[in-house]
Design a protein around this motif. Structure first.
Motif, mmCIF file in Angstrom:
data_model
loop_
_atom_site.group_PDB
_atom_site.id
_atom_site.type_symbol
_atom_site.label_atom_id
_atom_site.label_comp_id
_atom_site.label_asym_id
_atom_site.label_seq_id
_atom_site.Cartn_x
_atom_site.Cartn_y
_atom_site.Cartn_z
ATOM 1 N N VAL A 25 54.797 64.096 47.815
ATOM 2 C CA VAL A 25 54.739 62.817 47.141
ATOM 3 C C VAL A 25 53.765 61.964 47.930
ATOM 4 C CG1 VAL A 25 56.017 60.748 46.497
ATOM 5 C CG2 VAL A 25 57.127 62.977 46.352
ATOM 6 N N THR A 26 52.816 61.345 47.246
ATOM 7 C CA THR A 26 51.859 60.472 47.923
ATOM 8 C C THR A 26 51.712 59.170 47.154
ATOM 9 O OG1 THR A 26 49.987 61.429 46.738
ATOM 10 C CG2 THR A 26 50.530 62.396 48.875
ATOM 11 N N GLN A 27 51.253 58.148 47.848
ATOM 12 C CA GLN A 27 50.946 56.860 47.230
ATOM 13 C C GLN A 27 49.424 56.751 47.181
ATOM 14 O OE1 GLN A 27 54.994 55.807 47.043
ATOM 15 N NE2 GLN A 27 53.282 54.732 46.184
ATOM 16 N N PRO A 28 48.833 56.533 46.022
ATOM 17 C CA PRO A 28 47.379 56.549 45.905
ATOM 18 C C PRO A 28 46.672 55.316 46.460
ATOM 19 C CG PRO A 28 48.374 56.054 43.801
ATOM 20 C CD PRO A 28 49.500 56.388 44.739
ATOM 21 N N THR A 29 47.372 54.199 46.619
ATOM 22 C CA THR A 29 46.744 52.960 47.086
ATOM 23 C C THR A 29 47.390 52.512 48.383
ATOM 24 O OG1 THR A 29 46.388 52.340 44.781
ATOM 25 C CG2 THR A 29 46.127 50.602 46.424
ATOM 26 N N GLU A 30 46.567 52.173 49.367
ATOM 27 C CA GLU A 30 47.115 51.785 50.668
ATOM 28 C C GLU A 30 47.608 50.350 50.701
ATOM 29 O OE1 GLU A 30 44.829 52.753 54.035
ATOM 30 O OE2 GLU A 30 44.596 54.851 53.490
ATOM 31 N N ASP A 31 46.932 49.445 50.015
ATOM 32 C CA ASP A 31 47.317 48.037 50.027
ATOM 33 C C ASP A 31 47.387 47.506 48.606
ATOM 34 O OD1 ASP A 31 47.406 47.359 52.917
ATOM 35 O OD2 ASP A 31 45.324 48.027 52.801
ATOM 36 N N VAL A 32 48.476 46.832 48.300
ATOM 37 C CA VAL A 32 48.655 46.213 46.989
ATOM 38 C C VAL A 32 49.035 44.758 47.215
ATOM 39 C CG1 VAL A 32 49.982 46.243 44.843
ATOM 40 C CG2 VAL A 32 49.436 48.391 46.012
ATOM 41 N N MET A 33 48.269 43.856 46.632
ATOM 42 C CA MET A 33 48.595 42.438 46.743
ATOM 43 C C MET A 33 49.636 42.104 45.667
ATOM 44 S SD MET A 33 46.855 41.564 49.291
ATOM 45 C CE MET A 33 47.226 39.830 49.257
ATOM 46 N N VAL A 34 50.680 41.398 46.061
ATOM 47 C CA VAL A 34 51.733 41.036 45.121
ATOM 48 C C VAL A 34 51.911 39.528 45.115
ATOM 49 C CG1 VAL A 34 52.938 43.243 45.278
ATOM 50 C CG2 VAL A 34 53.518 41.418 46.869
ATOM 51 N N VAL A 35 52.317 38.993 43.973
ATOM 52 C CA VAL A 35 52.476 37.552 43.808
ATOM 53 C C VAL A 35 53.898 37.270 43.359
ATOM 54 C CG1 VAL A 35 51.671 35.511 42.560
ATOM 55 C CG2 VAL A 35 50.048 37.318 43.174
ATOM 56 N N GLU A 36 54.568 36.371 44.064
ATOM 57 C CA GLU A 36 55.934 36.019 43.717
ATOM 58 C C GLU A 36 56.004 35.520 42.275
ATOM 59 O OE1 GLU A 36 57.700 33.352 46.477
ATOM 60 O OE2 GLU A 36 59.696 33.502 45.600
ATOM 61 N N GLY A 37 57.011 36.016 41.548
ATOM 62 C CA GLY A 37 57.215 35.615 40.168
ATOM 63 C C GLY A 37 56.491 36.482 39.152
ATOM 64 N N GLN A 38 55.569 37.296 39.612
ATOM 65 C CA GLN A 38 54.796 38.168 38.732
ATOM 66 C C GLN A 38 55.344 39.592 38.804
ATOM 67 O OE1 GLN A 38 52.251 37.094 36.650
ATOM 68 N NE2 GLN A 38 53.077 35.118 37.325
ATOM 69 N N PRO A 39 55.026 40.421 37.820
ATOM 70 C CA PRO A 39 55.426 41.830 37.911
ATOM 71 C C PRO A 39 54.491 42.583 38.844
ATOM 72 C CG PRO A 39 54.233 41.450 35.879
ATOM 73 C CD PRO A 39 54.390 40.107 36.541
ATOM 74 N N THR A 40 54.982 43.647 39.434
ATOM 75 C CA THR A 40 54.144 44.539 40.232
ATOM 76 C C THR A 40 54.596 45.968 39.990
ATOM 77 O OG1 THR A 40 53.165 44.904 42.416
ATOM 78 C CG2 THR A 40 55.545 44.533 42.341
ATOM 79 N N THR A 41 53.675 46.893 40.097
ATOM 80 C CA THR A 41 53.982 48.299 39.868
ATOM 81 C C THR A 41 53.573 49.128 41.080
ATOM 82 O OG1 THR A 41 53.697 48.058 37.480
ATOM 83 C CG2 THR A 41 53.583 50.295 38.372
ATOM 84 N N LEU A 42 54.512 49.922 41.572
ATOM 85 C CA LEU A 42 54.261 50.867 42.658
ATOM 86 C C LEU A 42 54.117 52.247 42.022
ATOM 87 C CD1 LEU A 42 57.060 49.638 45.089
ATOM 88 C CD2 LEU A 42 54.733 48.765 44.826
#
Length: 133
Positions: A25-42
């Motif tokens: 299992v791997t994660q394709p992106t090293e850094d993901v910017m997230v914003v409070e109140g918004q949706p985010t997908t891992l």
């Protein structure tokens, strides 16, 4: 134990991957910017020879134990722990060998380590281990 993890600290996500034998299992992106109140997908990418894999997601708070969040199957509805039924949704694409976890209305308390796994890795609060590795 086959998993990758994302560490979410306030507004940034970092991760590392673990690859074992014939499954990974791997994660394709090293850094993901997230914003409070918004949706985010891992997102997870996985490899397995199993034609009907189960994909598990876990959440681990600082100094805590990993908590089972949900399981997605190729067939069926899977399973979601009660506390994650409101804002968390997972998708499994067996053809693309990818899985995603979407968190709606992201909150600061969502900061945690999120694990994606091909095998069950933790116990529930009331049973024996799901699988001995």
């Amino acid at each position: 134990e086959l998993w990758s993890h994302l560490v979410c600290v306030q507004s940034s996500v970092s991760l590392s991957s673990y690859i074992i034998a014939e499954e990974n299992v791997t994660q394709p992106t090293e850094d993901v910017m997230v914003v409070e109140g918004q949706p985010t997908t891992l997102t997870c990418l996985f490899y397995t020879t199993n034609q009907s894999p189960y994909l598990f997601w876990y959440k681990q708070l600082a100094n805590g134990k990993p908590m089972f969040m949900l399981r997605k199957d190729k067939f069926g509805t899977g399973e979601t722990a009660t506390e994650f039924k409101d804002r968390f949704e997972a998708c499994l694409n067996v053809t693309a060998k990818s899985a995603s976890l979407t968190i709606q209305r992201l909150q600061l308390y969502d900061s945690a380590v999120y694990y994606c796994a091909l095998r069950p890795t933790v116990t529930t609060g009331y049973s024996v281990p799901l699988q001995k590795l």
